[in-house]
Design a protein around this motif. Sequence first.
Motif, PDB file in Angstrom:
ATOM      1  N   ALA A  61       9.797  41.094   5.491  1.00  0.00           N
ATOM      2  CA  ALA A  61       8.360  41.355   5.380  1.00  0.00           C
ATOM      3  C   ALA A  61       7.598  40.365   6.243  1.00  0.00           C
ATOM      4  N   PHE A  62       6.488  40.811   6.779  1.00  0.00           N
ATOM      5  CA  PHE A  62       5.662  39.929   7.590  1.00  0.00           C
ATOM      6  C   PHE A  62       4.977  38.897   6.693  1.00  0.00           C
ATOM      7  N   ILE A  63       4.696  37.748   7.287  1.00  0.00           N
ATOM      8  CA  ILE A  63       4.051  36.631   6.586  1.00  0.00           C
ATOM      9  C   ILE A  63       2.748  36.327   7.310  1.00  0.00           C
ATOM     10  N   SER A 468       8.452  38.081  24.730  1.00  0.00           N
ATOM     11  CA  SER A 468       9.269  39.224  24.330  1.00  0.00           C
ATOM     12  C   SER A 468       8.897  39.687  22.927  1.00  0.00           C
ATOM     13  N   THR A 469       9.283  40.905  22.617  1.00  0.00           N
ATOM     14  CA  THR A 469       9.038  41.444  21.276  1.00  0.00           C
ATOM     15  C   THR A 469       9.732  40.595  20.217  1.00  0.00           C
ATOM     16  N   LEU A 470      10.954  40.134  20.504  1.00  0.00           N
ATOM     17  CA  LEU A 470      11.673  39.311  19.539  1.00  0.00           C
ATOM     18  C   LEU A 470      10.914  38.031  19.231  1.00  0.00           C
ATOM     19  N   GLU A 471      10.424  37.351  20.268  1.00  0.00           N
ATOM     20  CA  GLU A 471       9.689  36.102  20.035  1.00  0.00           C
ATOM     21  C   GLU A 471       8.385  36.363  19.295  1.00  0.00           C
ATOM     22  N   ALA A 472       7.735  37.488  19.581  1.00  0.00           N
ATOM     23  CA  ALA A 472       6.501  37.820  18.874  1.00  0.00           C
ATOM     24  C   ALA A 472       6.774  38.091  17.398  1.00  0.00           C
ATOM     25  N   LEU A 473       7.885  38.767  17.100  1.00  0.00           N
ATOM     26  CA  LEU A 473       8.244  39.025  15.707  1.00  0.00           C
ATOM     27  C   LEU A 473       8.586  37.739  14.965  1.00  0.00           C
ATOM     28  N   LYS A 474       9.223  36.801  15.650  1.00  0.00           N
ATOM     29  CA  LYS A 474       9.513  35.513  15.008  1.00  0.00           C
ATOM     30  C   LYS A 474       8.226  34.837  14.539  1.00  0.00           C
ATOM     31  N   ALA A 475       7.157  35.004  15.313  1.00  0.00           N
ATOM     32  CA  ALA A 475       5.894  34.337  14.996  1.00  0.00           C
ATOM     33  C   ALA A 475       5.276  34.833  13.701  1.00  0.00           C
ATOM     34  N   THR A 477       7.391  36.155  11.172  1.00  0.00           N
ATOM     35  CA  THR A 477       8.462  36.169  10.166  1.00  0.00           C
ATOM     36  C   THR A 477       9.059  34.767  10.022  1.00  0.00           C
ATOM     37  N   ALA A 478      10.066  34.446  10.828  1.00  0.00           N
ATOM     38  CA  ALA A 478      10.784  33.183  10.668  1.00  0.00           C
ATOM     39  C   ALA A 478       9.896  31.970  10.885  1.00  0.00           C
ATOM     40  N   HIS A 479       9.086  31.969  11.951  1.00  0.00           N
ATOM     41  CA  HIS A 479       8.233  30.807  12.213  1.00  0.00           C
ATOM     42  C   HIS A 479       7.112  30.695  11.175  1.00  0.00           C
ATOM     43  N   ALA A 480       6.613  31.838  10.719  1.00  0.00           N
ATOM     44  CA  ALA A 480       5.573  31.802   9.689  1.00  0.00           C
ATOM     45  C   ALA A 480       6.128  31.233   8.388  1.00  0.00           C
ATOM     46  N   GLY A 491      11.425  34.956   5.655  1.00  0.00           N
ATOM     47  CA  GLY A 491      11.361  34.952   7.115  1.00  0.00           C
ATOM     48  C   GLY A 491      12.541  35.553   7.830  1.00  0.00           C
ATOM     49  N   THR A 492      13.714  35.559   7.195  1.00  0.00           N
ATOM     50  CA  THR A 492      14.906  36.213   7.743  1.00  0.00           C
ATOM     51  C   THR A 492      15.628  36.904   6.591  1.00  0.00           C
ATOM     52  N   LEU A 493      16.517  37.811   6.957  1.00  0.00           N
ATOM     53  CA  LEU A 493      17.310  38.513   5.945  1.00  0.00           C
ATOM     54  C   LEU A 493      18.662  37.830   5.852  1.00  0.00           C
ATOM     55  N   ALA A 494      18.823  37.033   4.806  1.00  0.00           N
ATOM     56  CA  ALA A 494      20.058  36.289   4.598  1.00  0.00           C
ATOM     57  C   ALA A 494      20.317  36.183   3.102  1.00  0.00           C
TER      58      ALA A 494
END
Length: 534
Positions: A61-63, A468-475, A477-480, A491-494
Motif C-alpha cells: 500500500a502507498f504511504i 524511473s518508475t521503480l525509483e518513483a514507486l520507492k518514494a 512505499t519503501a522510502h516513505a 513499505g515492502t512485501l516481506a
Amino acid sequence: MSQTLFVNGTILTMDETRGLYAEALLVEDGRIAAVGARSDVEAAAHAPEIVDLHGAALLPAFIDPHSHLSSVAMGLQQAAVEGARDYADLIERIQRYIRENNVPAGQWVTAHGYDHNALAEHRPPTREVLDKAAPENPLVLQHASGHTGVFNTQALQALGLDAATPDPDGGRFGRAADGALTGYAEENAFIETIKRIPTPGGAQLLGCYRRAQQLYASFGIATVQDGLIVDQMAPLYEALVQTGTLFLDTVGYADFRSCEALHTRLPAHWDGYRGRFRIGGYKTFLDGSPQARTAWLRQPYVPADSQDESYCGYPALPDDVLFAQLVRALREGRQVLAHCNGDAAAAQYLAQFARAKAACPGAPGVRPVMIHAQFLGRDQLPQLKALGMIPSFFVAHVYHWGDVHLRNMGPARAAAISCAASALRAGLRFTFHQDAPVIRPDMLETVWCAVNRVTRAGVPLGPEERISTLEALKAVTAHAAYQYFEEDRKGTLAPGKLADLTVLSADPLATPPAALRDLQVLATYKEGRPVFTA
C-alpha cells in the motif's frame, strides 16, 4: 487463525534484496506470512480464502509522506472552487454552495481551492468581490496552496481585523492606498487568523474523517499524515480514537507553537499508535508558496507588475526561533518536518539543524524531513546527506504549476524543481507527496509526474530530473516507510510485515511511462482487511 492467499497476478514486492517479483502472497492475521513461489506459499497455507487477482498487480500500500487529513476532512464541508475561471465564476460557485446547503445568515462559510494564477484577472479577489458572493455571511476563501486567502467584510469584522491591525512576523495583510484592508492575507497573517474561525463538531465531523480516509484509500494509501495539529485539536483526536473512527494509520505532527495540550492529553500517542493514531514529532514553517510568490529564494523572482526586482520572498521564522525549536526536538528525540519551498528556506533549515545538532551531542537520529523542497538547490544536496535529512518532494508541482514556475522563476530554475534524479545520484532517500488538500492524494499521478516531468501546457520541465518508475514507486512505499521509522513494518512485501496492500489494474513497471496515471486502484487492504474496493 485467518489466512488469505493472493494468486494469479503480478506481485511487486518492492523488496530488491529478496526479488522484486513473486507469484503468491499469504496473509495471516493481518501480517504477511509468506511471499514467493506459488508452490512454496501454498505449502504454508491452511484452508485460506483465495483472492484471484485476475492478472492485476499487487503492491505494498502507498504511504502518504505529507498531507493534512484534517484539512481534507474539513474540506468536505466547504465550498470547492477549484477550476474557477474568473471572479464571476467564483461568486456563482459560492452562492450555489450557500443556496444548496441552506446556510443561514451569519454562519461562517469557507471556500477552498481557488488559484489566482488560473483566474482571468490573474490576481486575488478583494473583500468587495467576496461581499457579492456572501453578503449575509462571514466568508473566507482559501488559496489552493493553503498559504494565502481572502476574507470578506463580514469576516474581517467578526475577526476584529481593520486598518490598525499590524502585520505579523512572516506574513502580511493586503492594504489599499489609504491603509484599509483589502481582505487579502498571506502566510502567518492568514494561517494564524484562520485558526480563530469556528469549526463544526460532533457526528457530522467524525463522518467527514471517515469519508476523507475513504478518499485516501481509493488512491491505494493505507498510512496518512495530518501534517499540522495544534492544541485545539486534542479533544478531536481523543474523540476519533475513542469512537474508532480511524481505520487508516494516521501520523500527526504537532505545531511547535501550540503543542502542550497534545503532550498532556495524548501522552501515549507520542510513543506509538493508539487507536490507529500516533504523533510523529513536530512541524514548522520556514517560508511560503512559490506559486503565490511567497517562497523564500536565494535569487529574486522574475519581476511581476511593479514588484521590486530584488524581491526574493521572505522567511517565516528568525534563525534563533528555529534553532530553539530544533534543539527541543533533538533533546526529546522527536522528528521534525520543516516546510521549505525556496532554497533560502532550505539553507536556513540546513544551517540551524547543523547548529542544533552540534548543541545536542548524543541526541538520537531523528530523520529530519524537508517538506516540499521545491527549489532545493542541487548544491545543497550534500548537506542533506551529511545531516541525514530526507527531502519530501512535491513533484506534482511539475504538472500542476510548472507553467507558473516558468513565469515566476525563469526556465533554468523552474526546470530544477523537485530535483529527484540529482538527489538519487547524491545517495539520498527521498519521498513524494501531494500535500492534500492542495491536490488530491493521487499517488499514481505523482509517479507519472516524476517519471515524465511535463507541465499542463505539455512543456517538458527538467527532463534531466526524470527518474524511473521503480525509483518513483520507492518514494511512496519503501522510502516513505523509512521516513516514518516504520521500514520494519511497511513499505515492502516481506514476511512479518503488515499486510497493507494495494491492487492496481496492471504492473506499473511494465506500463509505458506516459500511461502511468491511467492505472486504476482496484482495491486497498489495511492489515489484510479491504478498506476500498473499486
